[in-house]
Structures are given as C-alpha cells and as structure tokens.
Design a protein around this motif. Structure first.
Motif, PDB file in Angstrom:
ATOM      1  N   GLU A   1       0.848  -1.193   0.038  1.00  0.00           N
ATOM      2  CA  GLU A   1      -0.319  -0.035  -0.080  1.00  0.00           C
ATOM      3  C   GLU A   1       1.039   1.102   0.038  1.00  0.00           C
ATOM      4  O   GLU A   1       0.579   2.334  -0.618  1.00  0.00           O
ATOM      5  N   GLU A   2       2.016   1.269   0.859  1.00  0.00           N
ATOM      6  CA  GLU A   2       2.745   2.374   0.864  1.00  0.00           C
ATOM      7  C   GLU A   2       3.368   2.823  -0.526  1.00  0.00           C
ATOM      8  O   GLU A   2       3.784   3.746  -1.019  1.00  0.00           O
ATOM      9  N   VAL A   3       3.685   1.626  -1.310  1.00  0.00           N
ATOM     10  CA  VAL A   3       4.555   1.529  -2.738  1.00  0.00           C
ATOM     11  C   VAL A   3       3.475   2.269  -3.568  1.00  0.00           C
ATOM     12  O   VAL A   3       3.572   3.139  -4.193  1.00  0.00           O
ATOM     13  N   THR A   4       2.232   1.783  -3.545  1.00  0.00           N
ATOM     14  CA  THR A   4       1.141   2.284  -4.367  1.00  0.00           C
ATOM     15  C   THR A   4       0.694   3.584  -4.324  1.00  0.00           C
ATOM     16  O   THR A   4       0.680   4.470  -5.391  1.00  0.00           O
ATOM     17  N   ARG A   5       0.466   4.131  -3.012  1.00  0.00           N
ATOM     18  CA  ARG A   5       0.393   5.378  -2.990  1.00  0.00           C
ATOM     19  C   ARG A   5       1.425   6.270  -3.147  1.00  0.00           C
ATOM     20  O   ARG A   5       1.369   7.416  -3.682  1.00  0.00           O
ATOM     21  N   SER A   6       2.545   5.740  -3.259  1.00  0.00           N
ATOM     22  CA  SER A   6       3.694   6.805  -3.371  1.00  0.00           C
ATOM     23  C   SER A   6       3.760   6.796  -4.958  1.00  0.00           C
ATOM     24  O   SER A   6       4.193   8.030  -5.624  1.00  0.00           O
ATOM     25  N   LEU A   7       3.575   5.837  -5.706  1.00  0.00           N
ATOM     26  CA  LEU A   7       3.725   5.844  -7.176  1.00  0.00           C
ATOM     27  C   LEU A   7       2.366   6.273  -7.833  1.00  0.00           C
ATOM     28  O   LEU A   7       2.426   7.223  -8.862  1.00  0.00           O
ATOM     29  N   PHE A   8       1.028   5.907  -7.184  1.00  0.00           N
ATOM     30  CA  PHE A   8      -0.190   6.394  -8.061  1.00  0.00           C
ATOM     31  C   PHE A   8      -0.970   7.341  -7.365  1.00  0.00           C
ATOM     32  O   PHE A   8      -2.043   7.890  -7.700  1.00  0.00           O
ATOM     33  N   GLY A   9      -0.604   7.572  -6.096  1.00  0.00           N
ATOM     34  CA  GLY A   9      -1.491   8.569  -5.177  1.00  0.00           C
ATOM     35  C   GLY A   9      -2.775   8.137  -4.586  1.00  0.00           C
ATOM     36  O   GLY A   9      -3.696   8.453  -4.139  1.00  0.00           O
ATOM     37  N   SER A  10      -2.904   6.800  -4.971  1.00  0.00           N
ATOM     38  CA  SER A  10      -4.087   6.032  -4.361  1.00  0.00           C
ATOM     39  C   SER A  10      -3.884   4.832  -3.888  1.00  0.00           C
ATOM     40  O   SER A  10      -2.991   4.099  -4.402  1.00  0.00           O
TER      41      SER A  10
END
Length: 436
Positions: A96-105
């Motif tokens: 989740e941390e990686v996804t939010r940093s890459l896609f913002g959601s």
C-alpha cells in the motif's frame, strides 16, 4: 422510494456506491496493479509461512513436560495458524505504501489489507479460542465488526449508533454505549470468573494456611475481583459513580429494614471464617439437633452432610447465637465408650484386663492420649455394669463404625474367657384364690 424506511434507503445507497466503486476498480489500470500486488503479497506470505511454520512448531513444542514454560508454549502454539494472514497483512501494508507513493491512491490494496485482517480474526475465533463463551462472543461480535471494517462502513455505523439514544426512565444512553457496555460487561465478568477460579485453586493449594483462612481469602479475592469489574464497567459505560453511591445507600436502607436476617448471616459467615472455630471438614452438632460434616461454607449458610448422604443447610447465624458441639478439628482424636454387663457369678476383677487387651488390638484404637480404659459403672438388678472408654482418630458417624467393632471385640473376648453376659430373670408367682 419516499415511503421506504431510512435504514432501507441507507442500505440501497450503500449498495449503489459499492457497485460504482467496484465498476471503477474494474476499469482502472491502477486498480488492476493493486490487485496484482494483493495476489503477490498473498503468495509471498504463503511461501514464507510454509517455511517458518514447521520451525516455529518445533521451537514451541513442549513435549510431555508439565512446567509453566511448557504451558506457555502450548498456549503460543495455538496462535501458529495466524502466521499466514498476519504475513499477508504485513506485505499488503508495504504494498500500500508503494502504491500510494507511485499512483497517489491505494483503495483496492487497503481493502485487501482489511480482508486479510478479517481472515485473521476468523482463524483466531475458529482455531485459537477454546472457551465456548469466548468463541460465541467472537463469532457473533468480533467477526461482524471485522466484516463491517473490511467493507469500510464500520465508522458510519458507529456514528449512527452514537446518535441513536435509548431512554430508560430518566437515564439516557446512546445505542453504542449500551452495546459497548454489554460487550465489555460480558468480557469483564468472564475474566472475573476465570481469575476467581484460578486464584481460588491457588489459595486452596496453600496447605500451610488454616482451612478457615483459605476460605476467607477466597471470598475476599472474589469480592475484590467482581467489585473491580463492576466499577470498571460503570466507567466504560460512562455512568457517574456518584449514582452508584446513591444506589449503595438505598441498598443499605433496604438491608436495614427488610434484609436483616441475610445481613446477619453474611456477617456471621465472615466471623466464622475469621475465627476458624468451625471450618470445612469438621463434624458438628447444633442445639437444634442438626449434625453432620461441614462440606461447604457460603456467605449465607453452612452445608452439613449427614452420614446417610443428606445435606442440611444451616444459616450462619445459628453457629454464632446457639451452642455448637465440634467433634473434630481436622482429624483430632475423639473418645467414645461402649457399655456392657456381666453376670454376678463372674470374678469382676478379671474383666478390665480382658476387655482392655481385646479393645487395644483393634487397629483403629489409639494409645494416645490414652489407651482403652475399662471401668466399673454400677450394680444392676441382674448384672454388673461396665463400660470401656477408647480413643479413635475420627468420628463414629455411621461411615466409620467404630462402636460396632468394639462391641464385637467385647463379646468375643468375654465368650473366650468364659464370662457370662446375663439377661434379666423374672420370677412369676401365680396365686389362685380358693372357694370361700
């Protein structure tokens, strides 16, 4: 639609929003990447769990030992099935941390993380909890709550419950406070019962304490545990403790006016436990004729068990206000006597030695504090009366038939010595009146 209940409208609106969210996820490349991360996190957790599960089981294996450490290891082994969902939750949180940093959601992966937490709760209820009450509470409270959390609607439902007010006379509760109180009360009083059982078992094993002291300690711990649980429950429910003080005052007035006997028996029970004059295991006889072994002492009464298996419930007050004969003090010796008679033709000087020797041979007859003692008691109409006194370590209460065996020994000893045991003789004189 205007005639529908509010709860139905809310449910329909939630279903509509859920459908739109699912549709947006299916059409979003970012959502699909998050689904991929969820699958990857689950596979990684499964592979890692498969490797470390056997190692943890070997490490925690208690064997056949019965020590405290072995008990703790057995308890820890019950949590091993949680390894997989916990690892999946941890890997998903990192994703989740990686996804939010890459896609913002990261709504999809956050939803997956909550699902893994729900699965962990399900395994916890199914495999970890062994107590039937806790498993019931987990099935009907914990799992529904975790399901609502996984769906993301727990906060909304909590808010609605906080806004819903329940009125009981002049007392107002929110529905959430009432539910919280019911759940907390169930857990607190279960924990109190468990703690009370454990502490009672521990105290009763302390053989260096007097039985009365152990019973008093058990009662004191029970009062403290459940008193603390009650006060903590009042605090959780948000009830002002001054209201409890008012209730306690009213209860005190009620005790003073209508519950005098109950209060007297309760105080008498405390006095009995403190003094220790009578305790569990004692054989007692009261002025009212009740007699038996004390098998249980409660806050209100003592339970006596007679030799024929009947239970007599005697209020504690009777042990304080009436005369009580205590025949035992945890196995102390008791003296009994057996009466018998011999013929006037007997050399009565031989009788004491014959009887004392025969009674002393019985295995249950004690030599301390005194051996058998045969005494001349009197001269009857047709016999010389004797009695032999003897000490035994117990109570002749029907279960221990000391008296019967002593009488058999007396009979056999007198028969063997040629001593006659008489029976009454009567001379009947018939007078016939002749004719005048």
């Amino acid at each position: 639609m205007a005639t529908q209940p509010e709860i139905a409208s809310d449910a329909l609106a939630w279903l509509t929003n859920a459908g739109q969210t699912a549709k947006s996820w299916l059409l979003s490349p970012a959502a699909w990447s998050q689904f991929g991360l969820l699958a990857l996190a689950y596979l990684a957790a499964r592979l890692l769990a498969r490797r470390i599960d056997p190692a943890i089981r070997r490490l925690l294996n208690p064997g056949d030992k019965d020590t405290l450490l072995a008990t703790l290891r057995r308890f820890a082994l019950r949590f091993v099935p949680l390894i997989l969902p916990v690892l999946a939750y941890g890997f998903t949180a990192m994703g989740e941390e990686v996804t939010r940093s890459l896609f913002g959601s990261g709504e999809v992966i956050a939803f997956g993380k909550r699902v893994f937490l729900f699965l962990a709760a399900r395994i916890f209820v199914r495999d970890v909890l062994t107590d039937s009450f806790l498993r019931l509470l987990g099935r009907y409270v914990l799992l529904p709550v975790m399901a609502l959390y996984a769906l993301g609607i727990l906060d909304e439902i909590s808010t609605r419950l906080e806004e819903t007010v329940v009125e009981l006379g002049n007392i107002r509760f929110s529905a959430m406070s009432l539910l919280r109180g019911l759940i907390a009360g169930s857990l607190l009083f279960w924990a109190g019962s468990w703690s009370n059982r454990q502490s009672a078992d521990y105290i009763k094993k302390q053989q260096e304490l007097r039985p009365a002291t152990r019973e008093l300690a058990v009662k004191a711990v029970e009062v403290m545990i459940f008193g603390a649980a009650f006060l903590l429950l009042m605090s959780i429910m948000g009830i002002d403790l001054t209201a409890v003080a008012v209730l306690g005052g009213a209860l005190g007035v009620g005790i003073g006016l209508g519950l005098q006997q109950i209060a007297a028996n309760f105080v008498s029970g405390i006095i009995l436990l403190v003094e220790g004059q009578t305790t569990v295991g004692d054989y007692v006889e009261l002025d009212g004729g009740e007699k038996g072994t004390i098998v249980k002492m409660t806050a209100r009464a003592c339970v006596l068990e007679t030799f024929d298996g009947r239970w007599i419930v005697v209020p504690n007050e009777h042990f304080i206000t009436t005369r009580v004969v205590n025949y035992s003090d945890q196995g102390s010796a008791n003296r009994y006597e057996a009466a018998f008679s011999v013929s006037y033709d007997t050399d009565i000087n031989r009788v004491p030695e014959i009887i004392e020797t025969a009674v002393a041979l019985l295995p249950f007859v004690l030599q301390q504090p005194d051996g058998p003692d045969c005494e001349l008691r009197g001269f009857g109409e047709s016999s010389v009366d004797f009695a032999v006194e003897y000490w035994v370590n117990g109570i002749d209460d029907g279960k221990n038939k000391y008296g019967s065996q002593v009488l058999f020994a007396i009979w056999n000893a007198l028969k063997e010595a040629g001593v006659e045991m008489p029976y009454p003789h009567r001379v009947v004189e018939l007078r016939r009146q002749g004719p005048k």
